[in-house]
Design a protein around this motif. Sequence first.
Motif, PDB file in Angstrom:
ATOM      1  N   VAL A  16      11.229  38.252-117.472  1.00  0.00           N
ATOM      2  CA  VAL A  16      10.559  39.523-117.177  1.00  0.00           C
ATOM      3  C   VAL A  16      10.065  40.108-118.496  1.00  0.00           C
ATOM      4  N   PHE A  17       8.752  40.395-118.560  1.00  0.00           N
ATOM      5  CA  PHE A  17       8.174  41.090-119.722  1.00  0.00           C
ATOM      6  C   PHE A  17       7.866  42.511-119.258  1.00  0.00           C
ATOM      7  N   GLY A  18       8.627  43.483-119.696  1.00  0.00           N
ATOM      8  CA  GLY A  18       8.387  44.840-119.211  1.00  0.00           C
ATOM      9  C   GLY A  18       8.474  44.821-117.695  1.00  0.00           C
ATOM     10  N   GLY A  19       7.378  45.177-117.024  1.00  0.00           N
ATOM     11  CA  GLY A  19       7.400  45.161-115.563  1.00  0.00           C
ATOM     12  C   GLY A  19       6.915  43.843-114.966  1.00  0.00           C
ATOM     13  N   VAL A  20       6.421  42.934-115.815  1.00  0.00           N
ATOM     14  CA  VAL A  20       5.822  41.691-115.290  1.00  0.00           C
ATOM     15  C   VAL A  20       6.872  40.590-115.177  1.00  0.00           C
ATOM     16  N   VAL A  21       7.009  40.038-113.961  1.00  0.00           N
ATOM     17  CA  VAL A  21       7.908  38.889-113.787  1.00  0.00           C
ATOM     18  C   VAL A  21       7.060  37.636-114.018  1.00  0.00           C
ATOM     19  N   ALA A  22       7.091  37.109-115.246  1.00  0.00           N
ATOM     20  CA  ALA A  22       6.223  35.981-115.609  1.00  0.00           C
ATOM     21  C   ALA A  22       6.720  34.676-114.996  1.00  0.00           C
ATOM     22  N   VAL A  23       8.043  34.517-114.927  1.00  0.00           N
ATOM     23  CA  VAL A  23       8.653  33.347-114.281  1.00  0.00           C
ATOM     24  C   VAL A  23       9.756  33.881-113.377  1.00  0.00           C
ATOM     25  N   GLY A  40      -0.555  25.108-112.288  1.00  0.00           N
ATOM     26  CA  GLY A  40      -0.697  26.442-111.720  1.00  0.00           C
ATOM     27  C   GLY A  40      -1.863  27.150-112.369  1.00  0.00           C
ATOM     28  N   PRO A  41      -2.388  28.187-111.723  1.00  0.00           N
ATOM     29  CA  PRO A  41      -3.541  28.899-112.277  1.00  0.00           C
ATOM     30  C   PRO A  41      -3.220  29.579-113.618  1.00  0.00           C
ATOM     31  N   ASN A  42      -4.238  30.058-114.296  1.00  0.00           N
ATOM     32  CA  ASN A  42      -4.035  30.801-115.538  1.00  0.00           C
ATOM     33  C   ASN A  42      -3.091  31.971-115.282  1.00  0.00           C
ATOM     34  N   GLY A  43      -2.153  32.153-116.198  1.00  0.00           N
ATOM     35  CA  GLY A  43      -1.228  33.281-116.079  1.00  0.00           C
ATOM     36  C   GLY A  43      -0.098  33.047-115.087  1.00  0.00           C
ATOM     37  N   ALA A  44       0.045  31.815-114.597  1.00  0.00           N
ATOM     38  CA  ALA A  44       1.071  31.512-113.578  1.00  0.00           C
ATOM     39  C   ALA A  44       2.491  31.531-114.156  1.00  0.00           C
ATOM     40  N   GLY A  45       2.597  31.350-115.483  1.00  0.00           N
ATOM     41  CA  GLY A  45       3.923  31.361-116.104  1.00  0.00           C
ATOM     42  C   GLY A  45       4.336  30.028-116.708  1.00  0.00           C
ATOM     43  N   LYS A  46       3.393  29.106-116.817  1.00  0.00           N
ATOM     44  CA  LYS A  46       3.714  27.741-117.282  1.00  0.00           C
ATOM     45  C   LYS A  46       4.196  27.733-118.738  1.00  0.00           C
ATOM     46  N   THR A  47       3.427  28.398-119.606  1.00  0.00           N
ATOM     47  CA  THR A  47       3.810  28.409-121.022  1.00  0.00           C
ATOM     48  C   THR A  47       5.119  29.171-121.230  1.00  0.00           C
ATOM     49  N   THR A  48       5.288  30.243-120.478  1.00  0.00           N
ATOM     50  CA  THR A  48       6.541  31.014-120.576  1.00  0.00           C
ATOM     51  C   THR A  48       7.732  30.130-120.192  1.00  0.00           C
ATOM     52  N   LEU A  49       7.537  29.328-119.155  1.00  0.00           N
ATOM     53  CA  LEU A  49       8.579  28.380-118.723  1.00  0.00           C
ATOM     54  C   LEU A  49       8.913  27.407-119.867  1.00  0.00           C
ATOM     55  N   PHE A  88       2.323  22.101-128.861  1.00  0.00           N
ATOM     56  CA  PHE A  88       1.867  23.428-128.447  1.00  0.00           C
ATOM     57  C   PHE A  88       0.452  23.369-127.875  1.00  0.00           C
ATOM     58  N   GLN A  89       0.090  24.455-127.158  1.00  0.00           N
ATOM     59  CA  GLN A  89      -1.220  24.543-126.517  1.00  0.00           C
ATOM     60  C   GLN A  89      -2.341  24.420-127.548  1.00  0.00           C
ATOM     61  N   ASN A  90      -2.180  25.118-128.679  1.00  0.00           N
ATOM     62  CA  ASN A  90      -3.171  25.010-129.752  1.00  0.00           C
ATOM     63  C   ASN A  90      -2.645  24.032-130.783  1.00  0.00           C
ATOM     64  N   ASP A 180       2.202  20.788-124.013  1.00  0.00           N
ATOM     65  CA  ASP A 180       1.532  21.954-123.431  1.00  0.00           C
ATOM     66  C   ASP A 180       0.019  21.732-123.476  1.00  0.00           C
ATOM     67  N   GLU A 181      -0.550  21.438-122.336  1.00  0.00           N
ATOM     68  CA  GLU A 181      -1.985  21.148-122.184  1.00  0.00           C
ATOM     69  C   GLU A 181      -2.493  20.092-123.170  1.00  0.00           C
ATOM     70  N   PRO A 182      -1.913  18.902-123.115  1.00  0.00           N
ATOM     71  CA  PRO A 182      -2.292  17.866-124.095  1.00  0.00           C
ATOM     72  C   PRO A 182      -3.743  17.420-124.005  1.00  0.00           C
ATOM     73  N   GLU A 212      -0.620  21.011-117.580  1.00  0.00           N
ATOM     74  CA  GLU A 212      -1.984  20.508-117.740  1.00  0.00           C
ATOM     75  C   GLU A 212      -2.909  21.086-116.675  1.00  0.00           C
ATOM     76  N   HIS A 213      -4.130  21.419-117.110  1.00  0.00           N
ATOM     77  CA  HIS A 213      -5.140  21.895-116.160  1.00  0.00           C
ATOM     78  C   HIS A 213      -6.024  20.754-115.660  1.00  0.00           C
ATOM     79  N   ASP A 214      -6.044  19.652-116.395  1.00  0.00           N
ATOM     80  CA  ASP A 214      -6.900  18.522-116.018  1.00  0.00           C
ATOM     81  C   ASP A 214      -6.249  17.776-114.852  1.00  0.00           C
TER      82      ASP A 214
END
Length: 265
Positions: A16-23, A40-49, A88-90, A180-182, A212-214
């Motif tokens: 939980v980030f503040g009020g947002v339940v990311a995972v 999962g879509p953008n912002g789904a919580g994958k990187t947080t996981l 990492f993603q980047n 993360d998004e190789p 991965e998004h691909d």
Amino acid sequence: MTNKELILSVENLTKVFGGVVAVDNVSFTINKGEIFAVIGPNGAGKTTLFNMITGVLPSSSGNVYFQGNRLTRKKPYQIAQAGVTRTFQNLEVFDNMTVIENVMTGAHITMKTNILTAGLRLPTVVNEEVQTMERALQCLEDVGIAEFAYEMADKLPYGNQRLLEIARAAISKPRLILLDEPMAGLNAEESRQLVDVILKMRADGMTFLFVEHDMETVMSISDRIVVVDNGVKIGEGTPEEIYQNPQVVAAYLGDDDEEEGVAYA
Ligand SMILES: Nc1ncnc2c1ncn2[C@@H]1O[C@H](COP(=O)(O)OP(=O)(O)OP(=O)(O)O)[C@@H](O)[C@H]1O
């Protein structure tokens, strides 16, 4: 797969980030030798996981077990020492180092050398450095870019820099690698090369967890897939099962052409 050996167990993980339940209460298990995708879509919580599994972020609740040992609240270096490494993603390549030096930085968590022994240049230190260099070269060979070992890392094409990151993750002899998004930013040829490397490493016993998004890559190389949406796990299964899961199709893959199957390219 026969003789399944559980390697990673994610149990009710929540962030939980503040009020947002990311995972939100996500659970799944991974067996040794699996290629396991999180989509999962953008912002789904994958990187947080990923960040919680690798200790980059503390979880709000839930647990992660790796080979039976609890990773929860361990530091990233302790988790790496336990046998879990990541990319990492980047791109996180050190531009001012050669390719082989970049790979060698991945070995420090397994090295015995410390500031004192390094300063004294003890024979054990020199030996360890030589061994690390040999291992780094082997890791570069394994990913197919050993010929660039002594070039500056920033001179490598993008696709080879991704391979370099895999070599750096592999030098610490992990049992599980998180990617993360190789495939992000790779052209078709570079993607094929990376897929070949992942499949070869898996054949040698490595386990992979990747975001991965691909979808073409996800569906072609994954043994199992977990789908998250708004932090919640909405599906899990083989590529075929995911492809046919109506909830997943509606939430993520798009249900425009249900009749003919899902367009996921
Ligand atoms: N440090 C943070 N502080 C506050 N909110 C955050 C933080 N990190 C992530 N979030 C939020 O948590 C949610 C999940 O983000 P996350 O980056 O894990 O998603 P993702 O599935 O990896 O997305 P993408 O596919 O775009 O990389 C989003 O709503 C995001 O805004």
